[in-house]
Design a protein around this motif. Sequence first.
Motif, mmCIF file in Angstrom:
data_model
loop_
_atom_site.group_PDB
_atom_site.id
_atom_site.type_symbol
_atom_site.label_atom_id
_atom_site.label_comp_id
_atom_site.label_asym_id
_atom_site.label_seq_id
_atom_site.Cartn_x
_atom_site.Cartn_y
_atom_site.Cartn_z
ATOM 1 N N ARG A 21 -4.760 5.202 0.378
ATOM 2 C CA ARG A 21 -4.043 4.758 -0.820
ATOM 3 C C ARG A 21 -4.960 4.748 -2.047
ATOM 4 O O ARG A 21 -4.577 5.186 -3.123
ATOM 5 C CB ARG A 21 -3.476 3.348 -0.585
ATOM 6 C CG ARG A 21 -2.185 3.304 0.214
ATOM 7 C CD ARG A 21 -0.952 3.537 -0.653
ATOM 8 N NE ARG A 21 -0.854 2.591 -1.755
ATOM 9 C CZ ARG A 21 -0.281 1.399 -1.683
ATOM 10 N NH1 ARG A 21 0.262 0.995 -0.544
ATOM 11 N NH2 ARG A 21 -0.230 0.606 -2.736
ATOM 12 N N LYS A 24 -5.634 8.294 -3.183
ATOM 13 C CA LYS A 24 -4.453 8.861 -3.843
ATOM 14 C C LYS A 24 -4.324 8.320 -5.269
ATOM 15 O O LYS A 24 -4.100 9.079 -6.216
ATOM 16 C CB LYS A 24 -3.206 8.525 -3.025
ATOM 17 C CG LYS A 24 -2.029 9.422 -3.333
ATOM 18 C CD LYS A 24 -0.900 9.185 -2.353
ATOM 19 C CE LYS A 24 0.253 10.126 -2.671
ATOM 20 N NZ LYS A 24 1.386 9.919 -1.782
ATOM 21 N N GLU A 25 -4.484 7.008 -5.419
ATOM 22 C CA GLU A 25 -4.312 6.389 -6.735
ATOM 23 C C GLU A 25 -5.411 6.789 -7.715
ATOM 24 O O GLU A 25 -5.181 6.891 -8.908
ATOM 25 C CB GLU A 25 -4.234 4.864 -6.597
ATOM 26 C CG GLU A 25 -2.976 4.436 -5.853
ATOM 27 C CD GLU A 25 -2.510 3.027 -6.184
ATOM 28 O OE1 GLU A 25 -2.932 2.488 -7.223
ATOM 29 O OE2 GLU A 25 -1.719 2.484 -5.397
ATOM 30 N N ASP A 205 -0.639 -3.609 -0.473
ATOM 31 C CA ASP A 205 -0.657 -3.517 -1.944
ATOM 32 C C ASP A 205 -1.688 -4.454 -2.559
ATOM 33 O O ASP A 205 -2.392 -4.089 -3.509
ATOM 34 C CB ASP A 205 0.725 -3.849 -2.532
ATOM 35 C CG ASP A 205 1.720 -2.709 -2.336
ATOM 36 O OD1 ASP A 205 1.270 -1.605 -1.973
ATOM 37 O OD2 ASP A 205 2.921 -2.928 -2.531
#
Length: 219
Positions: A21, A24-25, A205
């Motif tokens: 994640r 990707k971000e 998250d």
Amino acid sequence: MGFSIAIDGPAGAGKSTIAKRIAKELGFIYVDTGAMYRAMGLYFQRKNIEDTVVIKRDCKEADITILYENGEQQVILNGENVNGFIRTEEAGKMASHVAKIKEVRFQLVELQRKLSKTSDVVMDGRDIGTHVLPNADLKIYLTASAYTRAERRYKELLEKGETCELEKIEEDIVARDEQDMNREFAPLRQAQDAVLIDSSDLTIDEVVKKIIYLYANKQ
């Protein structure tokens, strides 16, 4: 020189999910070191070899590379795409076994360091911040209680339609921790300059946000 983020921690702490994640971000390359060790584990599992002397001698015969196709990671073992075979419990156990062997680690670390010199990378494993990339720009030690980690794995396996026992998974996780923390070469431990994040009560998250915040403060 690229910017490197090292994420270490025990089995089942969510390192790979988080690292992917983050990559990707931030538009970084995700280097899945665990997948490389699992590919090495698969190589010897297929040959039914557990003897350390033989593994030391033959590990150079396993050519392991990571490619990206349409943004998806492909793990290649001697020319074969082994993505579908390396995530089994058996390959994981064998990966933990071969990871204790210096010769295996030397071979794989070389490739990992090379990648970090030319690209912005996120790397996760057991000894990234302490051994593979001791000069990483940002180091994270991600952990969670053994029960939390076992519960996550249990749910994953149930979703795949596999039958499993939560107690047995927790026993395996505790045994894997013991093995990883006590291996002679590059054992699992928190680097002195790593930021500790316990994800037991955090969502994915929330962990991702924390790490991106730490990265932004390094700029």
